[in-house]
Write an enzyme that holds these catalytic residues in place. Sequence first.
Site: not given
Ligand SMILES: Cc1ncc(COP(=O)(O)O)c(C=O)c1O
Length: 416
Positions: A239, A273-275, A312, A342
């Site tokens: 997040g 769980e960083p993305g 996005r 389109c």
């Molecule tokens: C369960 C869970 N973990 C981790 C993430 C990663 O979030 P972020 O990319 O904001 O770190 C998400 C994104 O929606 C998620 O749904």
Amino acid sequence: MHHFRFDQDELYCEKVPLRRLADQVGTPCYVYSHATLNHHFRVFDEAFSNVPHLTCFAMKANSNLAILNLFGSLGGGVDIVSGGELYRARKAGIPADRIVYSGVGKTIQEIDYALKENILMFNIESDLELEAINQRAGELGTRARIALRVNPDVDPKTHPYISTGLKKNKFGIDIEGALRSYARAMELEHVEVLGVDCHIGSQLTDISPFVDALKRLRILIERLEAMGIPVKYLDLGGGLGIVYDQESPPHPHEYADAILRELEGLSCTLIFEPGRVIVGNAGILLTRVLYTKKSASKDFVIVDAGMNDLLRPSLYGSYHQILPVVKSDREIQVVDVVGPICESGDFLARERGLPMVLPGDCLAVMSAGAYGFTMSSNYNSRPRSSEVLVKDDHYFVVRKRETQEDLVRGEWIPTL
Ligand SMILES: Cc1ncc(COP(=O)(O)O)c(C=O)c1O
């Protein structure tokens, strides 16, 4: 910190000029910087180096095998949300004991697959899912390691579509409900309760919602321990936000300090769980101008990347900085940068000041490494773009551009 920089008038990814990539690989094309990916993963992971932890990259943000493999080699795991992601993770060499599985709608086939792979932990999002996982684990003669995803009901103050930790969101189990679900889980023969999970939303630019959620989780953990339920793992989700425009999100070190302060005295292993924070600013979308066009009220720049390549802006109204890959001193014009799809909602930027561009010029859509390629589609029967990983003065095509043959693969015309 990222490695997309101008040298003289040319925009580079590390030591490779983007103009060269556009000529040699074609456009549209996602370009990732190896040094940036490496740096961002390490900075995040090292912020927690004083405590037992596992960084499980949320691969929904970017699931290219080369990128997953890099994070795996740095000691990372992944957070998956489907059987397809599990398949990719294993293909990329991520060990099963570094995989956590989130998501509200795991199918029986997906549950069986994850049980057979013996992943670290299922993050369970409902009572019925708990029963289903217990049943499938029994059937397969194994025990599922689980956490319950708790919905702490805090406002992450982000876009409503990426806010997940409010009661009204579909995610997780509310705290009171979770106590009952944990009690039930303890009765089940084929699940082993390992911990607590929580993820409140994405692109958070303020630390306080994380802290508020944690305060609530702490109370829950104390109540669970009083009930004799051990919490070995605490998964705090992802997040953390990034800079797209003028945001000032906390640095991973500030985030870590705030989290660790809140967790003092607790002895569980942390999972993150960083993305976005790892990959967002490590990638760009390279596109070429096809046409320019003036209407009565607007000037348009029509490029060869559309909402099917980068959703996005259309989906969330998100801002992405757009830079010409060769600087010019042409006059600034206010334009809409739009794609070939389109739909009037097919735009990459609206009312944007850009130096005047001409057909054939290349543009870099910045901060496109997260939720870029992974959200792309074949809408309007457009082959999905290629992906390129740049390392120093080398580049590697880590996903080739789809062909028109790929577009019809698996389809057939029945004899009626
Ligand atoms: C369960 C869970 N973990 C981790 C993430 C990663 O979030 P972020 O990319 O904001 O770190 C998400 C994104 O929606 C998620 O749904």
